[in-house]
Design a protein around this motif. Structure first.
Motif, short mmCIF file in Angstrom:
data_model
loop_
_atom_site.label_atom_id
_atom_site.label_comp_id
_atom_site.label_asym_id
_atom_site.label_seq_id
_atom_site.Cartn_x
_atom_site.Cartn_y
_atom_site.Cartn_z
N VAL A 146 0.86 -1.18 0.00
CA VAL A 146 0.00 0.00 0.00
C VAL A 146 0.90 1.23 0.00
O VAL A 146 1.88 1.30 0.76
CB VAL A 146 -0.92 0.03 1.24
CG1 VAL A 146 -1.86 1.23 1.18
CG2 VAL A 146 -1.72 -1.27 1.33
N THR A 147 0.57 2.19 -0.84
CA THR A 147 1.41 3.37 -0.99
C THR A 147 0.81 4.60 -0.30
O THR A 147 -0.38 4.64 0.00
CB THR A 147 1.61 3.72 -2.47
OG1 THR A 147 0.39 4.27 -3.01
CG2 THR A 147 2.01 2.49 -3.29
N ASP A 148 1.66 5.60 -0.10
CA ASP A 148 1.17 6.94 0.17
C ASP A 148 0.98 7.62 -1.18
O ASP A 148 0.89 6.94 -2.21
CB ASP A 148 2.15 7.69 1.09
CG ASP A 148 3.57 7.79 0.52
OD1 ASP A 148 3.76 7.53 -0.69
OD2 ASP A 148 4.49 8.12 1.28
N ALA A 160 10.22 3.13 -4.19
CA ALA A 160 10.45 2.30 -2.99
C ALA A 160 10.14 3.07 -1.72
O ALA A 160 9.65 2.49 -0.74
CB ALA A 160 11.90 1.82 -2.98
N GLY A 161 10.38 4.38 -1.71
CA GLY A 161 10.12 5.19 -0.53
C GLY A 161 8.65 5.49 -0.30
O GLY A 161 8.28 6.03 0.75
N HIS A 162 7.82 5.15 -1.26
CA HIS A 162 6.38 5.39 -1.14
C HIS A 162 5.61 4.14 -0.71
O HIS A 162 4.40 4.19 -0.54
CB HIS A 162 5.82 5.91 -2.47
CG HIS A 162 6.29 7.29 -2.81
ND1 HIS A 162 5.76 8.42 -2.23
CD2 HIS A 162 7.26 7.72 -3.66
CE1 HIS A 162 6.38 9.49 -2.72
NE2 HIS A 162 7.28 9.09 -3.58
N ILE A 163 6.31 3.03 -0.51
CA ILE A 163 5.68 1.80 -0.02
C ILE A 163 5.60 1.88 1.50
O ILE A 163 6.62 1.86 2.19
CB ILE A 163 6.48 0.56 -0.46
CG1 ILE A 163 6.45 0.43 -1.99
CG2 ILE A 163 5.93 -0.70 0.19
CD1 ILE A 163 7.39 -0.64 -2.54
N GLN A 164 4.39 1.97 2.04
CA GLN A 164 4.22 2.18 3.47
C GLN A 164 3.71 0.96 4.22
O GLN A 164 3.96 0.83 5.42
CB GLN A 164 3.28 3.37 3.71
CG GLN A 164 3.74 4.67 3.07
CD GLN A 164 5.11 5.13 3.55
OE1 GLN A 164 5.65 4.63 4.53
NE2 GLN A 164 5.70 6.08 2.85
N LEU A 165 2.99 0.07 3.55
CA LEU A 165 2.42 -1.10 4.20
C LEU A 165 2.53 -2.31 3.29
O LEU A 165 2.54 -2.17 2.06
CB LEU A 165 0.95 -0.85 4.56
CG LEU A 165 0.66 0.26 5.59
CD1 LEU A 165 -0.82 0.57 5.62
CD2 LEU A 165 1.17 -0.14 6.97
N VAL A 166 2.57 -3.48 3.91
CA VAL A 166 2.66 -4.75 3.18
C VAL A 166 1.60 -5.69 3.75
O VAL A 166 1.34 -5.69 4.96
CB VAL A 166 4.06 -5.39 3.33
CG1 VAL A 166 4.18 -6.66 2.50
CG2 VAL A 166 5.15 -4.38 2.95
N GLY A 167 0.99 -6.50 2.89
CA GLY A 167 -0.02 -7.45 3.36
C GLY A 167 -0.23 -8.57 2.38
O GLY A 167 0.52 -8.74 1.40
#
Length: 328
Positions: A146-148, A160-167
């Motif tokens: 999930v990105t910002d 890569a710096g905009h990836i905030q969550l993983v699921g």
């Protein structure tokens, strides 16, 4: 940290911060009412949520309660956008080989991706409701990020710096409807119903060394009717990492905070690892035996999807679902 949503407070649920061991949680409404609201103001919300996460794990958070996973909605009950890739080319190669087709050279340099259903996600314990068993019901065990807010035309390094969550996601497919839809040349619609998300989404730092090069380096474990089905390695044979997938999606448009980007079905060259979808298993059987022997899912069948850490602790919680008929 680990974030989820309770089935309360309206269509977008109530944001909760969940303990590392998934046993306790606390409502985070003093910071943001929903996960989408937190993502919209991630720069300010994330540090406060992290502080609350420390309190939950220490047992000192005010309002801390025992977590019932059955009470959870999808962490993002609905999202502005969900784009799904097909980053594991062993699956693509086998499917095309089974029908005597070559893989186009562009597939190795340009990601496959489609616009998926985002208006609603099933909770991790919600049934998969399908009008007919004849549609060829299939699971697809995938990782997603999930990105910002992502600007247009970012590079993979920037993405890569905009990836905030993983699921995790069970990206349900109706295989019997796909061929006719793709033959029209306009993509999926009826063949892609709502998907289910894992009980929680986690920040990449929570994954430790398992998160490297914008990939998750752990096995994706799946069971059907309680029987082992596969444990393909997520970090192996992934042609495009998540930073590349995000950059691909943002090539000609910005991505809104809360955009979900899927990996596609996890698949390895080593078929001994099992499969993450029935179509993959059926393709392996076709190449080996001349025809598939594994059936698609039927009503009352159950599916479980989970990733555990090196100590065997569930990271995202398990997606556990039953296939159910539509009540008319």
């Amino acid at each position: 940290m680990k974030l989820g949503s309770l089935k309360e407070g309206g269509r977008d649920g109530t944001l909760i911060v969940v303990s590392r061991d998934l046993t306790h949680a606390v409502r985070a409404t003093g910071i943001a009412p929903t996960l989408q609201a937190a993502l919209d103001d991630w720069h300010n919300a994330a540090p406060r949520l992290n502080a609350l996460y420390d309190e939950v794990n220490a047992g000192t958070a005010e309002g801390r309660f025992a977590l019932d996973l059955n009470a959870l909605a999808a962490p993002l009950p609905r999202a502005y956008e969900f784009v799904d890739g097909s980053a594991y080319l062993p699956h693509v190669e086998r499917v095309r080989k089974a029908r005597g087709a070559e893989v186009p050279a562009s597939f190795y340099t340009d990601p496959l991706m489609y616009q998926a259903t985002s208006a609603g996600f099933l909770g991790p314990r919600d049934p998969v409701v399908v009008p007919s068993e004849d549609y060829g019901i299939d699971l697809e065990a995938e990782v997603l990020v999930v990105t910002d807010d992502v600007p247009m035309a970012v590079t993979p390094e920037q993405a890569a710096g905009h990836i905030q969550l993983v699921g995790l996601v069970n990206d349900v497919s109706l295989r019997g409807l796909i061929p006719a839809e793709l033959a029209k040349g306009f993509g999926f619609l009826q063949s892609k119903p709502r998907s289910a998300l894992s009980p929680v989404l986690v920040t990449p730092d929570e994954l430790g060394d398992a998160w490297q090069d914008s990939k998750l380096h752990l096995p994706m474990r799946t069971w059907i009717n309680g029987q082992w089905f596969g444990e393909a390695e997520c970090g192996v044979d992934m042609q495009f990492n998540f930073a590349q997938l995000v950059a691909h999606a943002a090539k000609t448009r910005p991505l809104t905070a809360g955009t979900l980007v899927g990996s596609g079905t996890i698949a390895n060259q080593d078929t001994a690892k099992g499969a993450s979808c029935l179509a993959e298993q059926r393709t392996v059987e076709t190449l080996r035996d001349g025809q598939p022997s594994t059936p698609f899912l039927k009503y009352e069948d159950t599916v479980r999807i989970e990733i555990t850490d090196a100590a065997g602790q569930s990271i995202f919680g398990a997606i556990e679902q039953v296939i159910a008929p539509l009540k008319r």
